[in-house]
Design an enzyme around this catalytic site. Structure first.
Site, PDB file in Angstrom:
ATOM      1  N   HIS A 180      -2.135  28.913  -8.478  1.00  0.00           N
ATOM      2  CA  HIS A 180      -2.469  30.119  -9.259  1.00  0.00           C
ATOM      3  C   HIS A 180      -3.328  29.779 -10.484  1.00  0.00           C
ATOM      4  O   HIS A 180      -3.504  30.610 -11.372  1.00  0.00           O
ATOM      5  CB  HIS A 180      -1.216  30.901  -9.672  1.00  0.00           C
ATOM      6  CG  HIS A 180      -0.579  31.614  -8.511  1.00  0.00           C
ATOM      7  ND1 HIS A 180      -0.625  32.970  -8.337  1.00  0.00           N
ATOM      8  CD2 HIS A 180       0.101  31.129  -7.432  1.00  0.00           C
ATOM      9  CE1 HIS A 180       0.016  33.307  -7.219  1.00  0.00           C
ATOM     10  NE2 HIS A 180       0.470  32.195  -6.648  1.00  0.00           N
ATOM     11  N   THR A 181      -3.830  28.569 -10.543  1.00  0.00           N
ATOM     12  CA  THR A 181      -4.714  28.181 -11.645  1.00  0.00           C
ATOM     13  C   THR A 181      -6.156  28.594 -11.367  1.00  0.00           C
ATOM     14  O   THR A 181      -6.948  28.708 -12.299  1.00  0.00           O
ATOM     15  CB  THR A 181      -4.656  26.654 -11.859  1.00  0.00           C
ATOM     16  OG1 THR A 181      -4.657  26.030 -10.566  1.00  0.00           O
ATOM     17  CG2 THR A 181      -3.406  26.244 -12.608  1.00  0.00           C
ATOM     18  N   SER A 215      -4.058  29.257   4.374  1.00  0.00           N
ATOM     19  CA  SER A 215      -5.382  29.887   4.254  1.00  0.00           C
ATOM     20  C   SER A 215      -6.049  30.226   5.565  1.00  0.00           C
ATOM     21  O   SER A 215      -7.235  29.919   5.781  1.00  0.00           O
ATOM     22  CB  SER A 215      -6.334  29.008   3.438  1.00  0.00           C
ATOM     23  OG  SER A 215      -5.978  29.083   2.122  1.00  0.00           O
ATOM     24  N   SER A 216      -5.317  30.882   6.428  1.00  0.00           N
ATOM     25  CA  SER A 216      -5.941  31.333   7.670  1.00  0.00           C
ATOM     26  C   SER A 216      -7.032  32.367   7.368  1.00  0.00           C
ATOM     27  O   SER A 216      -8.053  32.407   8.057  1.00  0.00           O
ATOM     28  CB  SER A 216      -4.887  31.919   8.611  1.00  0.00           C
ATOM     29  OG  SER A 216      -4.158  32.930   7.956  1.00  0.00           O
ATOM     30  N   ASP A 273      -9.427  28.692  -1.865  1.00  0.00           N
ATOM     31  CA  ASP A 273      -9.320  28.570  -0.406  1.00  0.00           C
ATOM     32  C   ASP A 273     -10.701  28.579   0.256  1.00  0.00           C
ATOM     33  O   ASP A 273     -10.982  27.799   1.163  1.00  0.00           O
ATOM     34  CB  ASP A 273      -8.463  29.712   0.159  1.00  0.00           C
ATOM     35  CG  ASP A 273      -7.096  29.776  -0.502  1.00  0.00           C
ATOM     36  OD1 ASP A 273      -6.702  28.786  -1.146  1.00  0.00           O
ATOM     37  OD2 ASP A 273      -6.425  30.814  -0.366  1.00  0.00           O
ATOM     38  N   TYR A 307       1.429  38.834  -5.702  1.00  0.00           N
ATOM     39  CA  TYR A 307       0.317  37.964  -6.106  1.00  0.00           C
ATOM     40  C   TYR A 307      -0.507  38.650  -7.206  1.00  0.00           C
ATOM     41  O   TYR A 307      -0.781  38.059  -8.256  1.00  0.00           O
ATOM     42  CB  TYR A 307      -0.558  37.638  -4.899  1.00  0.00           C
ATOM     43  CG  TYR A 307      -1.701  36.702  -5.204  1.00  0.00           C
ATOM     44  CD1 TYR A 307      -1.587  35.345  -4.968  1.00  0.00           C
ATOM     45  CD2 TYR A 307      -2.895  37.174  -5.742  1.00  0.00           C
ATOM     46  CE1 TYR A 307      -2.635  34.479  -5.251  1.00  0.00           C
ATOM     47  CE2 TYR A 307      -3.937  36.323  -6.025  1.00  0.00           C
ATOM     48  CZ  TYR A 307      -3.801  34.978  -5.770  1.00  0.00           C
ATOM     49  OH  TYR A 307      -4.844  34.132  -6.053  1.00  0.00           O
TER      50      TYR A 307
HETATM   51  C1  GLA Z   1      -3.798  32.009  -2.521  1.00  0.00           C
HETATM   52  C2  GLA Z   1      -5.156  32.452  -3.084  1.00  0.00           C
HETATM   53  C3  GLA Z   1      -5.790  31.329  -3.907  1.00  0.00           C
HETATM   54  C4  GLA Z   1      -4.834  30.746  -4.940  1.00  0.00           C
HETATM   55  C5  GLA Z   1      -3.485  30.432  -4.290  1.00  0.00           C
HETATM   56  C6  GLA Z   1      -2.458  30.026  -5.305  1.00  0.00           C
HETATM   57  O1  GLA Z   1      -3.980  31.008  -1.577  1.00  0.00           O
HETATM   58  O2  GLA Z   1      -6.011  32.828  -2.049  1.00  0.00           O
HETATM   59  O3  GLA Z   1      -6.967  31.804  -4.519  1.00  0.00           O
HETATM   60  O4  GLA Z   1      -4.689  31.601  -6.030  1.00  0.00           O
HETATM   61  O5  GLA Z   1      -2.959  31.537  -3.560  1.00  0.00           O
HETATM   62  O6  GLA Z   1      -2.812  28.818  -5.888  1.00  0.00           O
END
Ligand code: GLA
Length: 386
Positions: free
Chosen positions: A35-36, A126-127, A172, A221
């Protein structure tokens, strides 16, 4: 060419009677820095061997016809009268990318597409970014347009932000575009510069899927993101006109602790300490100090659990189990949170032992089977020859 790419090309030829190009984009695992990214901070993901493949061939009109082998569904769109909003399924990523490419100034012809993927869906690997980037690569290839990896990562992120409605950061899509085999990338999400960080050949990334499905597109989120924005708004009263939590040090945050609501303070504390941990983990990996890298990963998990509150009992259990194994340097939840996967940095010789402990412990503790993947960092998006 891989067996999957061959099967995909055969499926394509069978449906459309032409030989396609095949574009590949990988899923990812994030070693540290959660989440950075949308706080303009640092992340350290690696691309996986799991990937989405898009077979493509140009059409003379402006229609996109897409068949998903995974969903066994076809969707059709007209680039001249695209849907106004998302429909809530996989095809949103395809349309979103095409629209954002056009909005950025690329002019596209229509295309026939067939997509296939082995990136686990909804597992935090990250699909969606793999689908977006492989489709972007396919559409650009069909139109003889260049694939400028960092710019395309931004465009795919915009597809998700502005079309799908998920306010994700750029991590991602960036790693799906720019991943390098054998390496993680330290990405500065403000400058969009990155550095390769070698993962020594004696190390493995052990990914454990809790089977708890995360669902980002809705609420939690985006709520975390809003809390960070509120933190920036409140802190800038005292620290001057800051744009993102990236600019706040842990010391500055502590000094203003009393000025913030408790919840906003804890959300901010996760981000500012996580940024410091990413840099520490990178320094440690470069120096071969795996114990220090592992400590940063473990601390990251505690911070996600207690301050950012994005873990769940299942992933906490997997992390706890992994951390008991000799030869596991560190373990943490990876990805957006609320379920999904954990990642452990493991000595190759300890993978078998760690796998047993995770499998048995999860069965006893949760009553379900964990799914394990032993991964090596792979390359980002590219063309596969057919
Ligand atoms: C998801 C989002 C990313 C990132 C992560 C948490 O994967 O798509 O951009 O924020 O969560 O690190």
């Amino acid at each position: 060419m891989s067996a999957q790419a061959r099967d995909l090309a055969v499926e394509f030829a069978h449906r459309f009677g032409r030989v396609p190009t095949v574009s590949r984009a990988p899923g990812r695992v994030n070693l540290i820095g959660e989440h950075t990214d949308y706080n303009d901070g640092f992340v350290m993901p690696a691309a996986l061997e799991f990937a989405t493949l898009t077979a493509a061939s140009q059409r003379p009109d402006r229609r996109l016809q897409v068949y998903s082998m995974i969903m066994d569904e076809t969707r059709e769109f007209d680039l001249d009268s695209p849907p106004e909003g998302p429909s809530g399924d996989w095809s949103d990523y395809v349309v979103g990318v095409a629209l954002m490419l056009e909005r950025t100034g690329f002019s596209l012809s229509g295309a026939d597409l067939v997509v296939w993927s082995d990136v686990p869906i909804g597992a935090g690997l990250s699909s969606s970014a793999a689908l977006e980037v492989s489709v972007a690569h396919a559409l650009l290839t069909q139109n003889d347009l260049p694939f400028d990896s960092v710019a395309i990562a931004r465009i795919c992120q915009r597809a998700e932000n502005d079309f799908v409605g998920m306010r994700c950061g750029v991590m991602d899509q960036y790693i799906a575009c720019c991943g390098v085999a054998g390496h993680a990338l330290l990405i500065d999400c403000r400058s969009l510069a990155s550095r390769h960080v070698a993962i020594a050949p004696n190390l493995r990334l052990l990914i454990a899927n809790s089977g708890v499905r995360h669902q980002h597109a809705g609420g939690e989120y985006n709520l975390r993101r809003e809390a960070c924005e509120e933190g920036v708004r409140l802190l800038s009263r005292y620290l001057g006109p800051i744009k993102a939590l990236r600019e706040v040090t842990p010391e500055q945050l502590e000094a203003k602790r009393r000025k913030l609501p408790e919840l906003i303070y804890r959300r901010c504390r996760h981000i500012v300490t996580e940024n410091a941990r990413v840099l520490e983990a990178e320094r440690a990996l470069e120096a071969g100090d795996l114990a220090a890298c592992g400590r940063a990963m473990n601390a990251s998990h505690v911070s996600m659990q207690k301050d950012f509150e994005i873990t769940c009992p299942e992933v906490d259990m997997l992390v706890g189990l992994a951390q008991t194994v000799k030869g596991v340097y560190g373990s943490r939840m990876t990805g957006g949170g609320f379920g999904g996967c954990t990642v452990s940095l493991v000595e190759a010789s300890a993978v078998e032992k760690a796998s047993h402990i995770l499998t048995d412990g999860y069965r006893i503790g949760i009553g379900r089977d964990v799914e394990l993947f032993v991964c090596a960092p792979s390359d980002g998006a590219g063309l596969i020859s057919v």
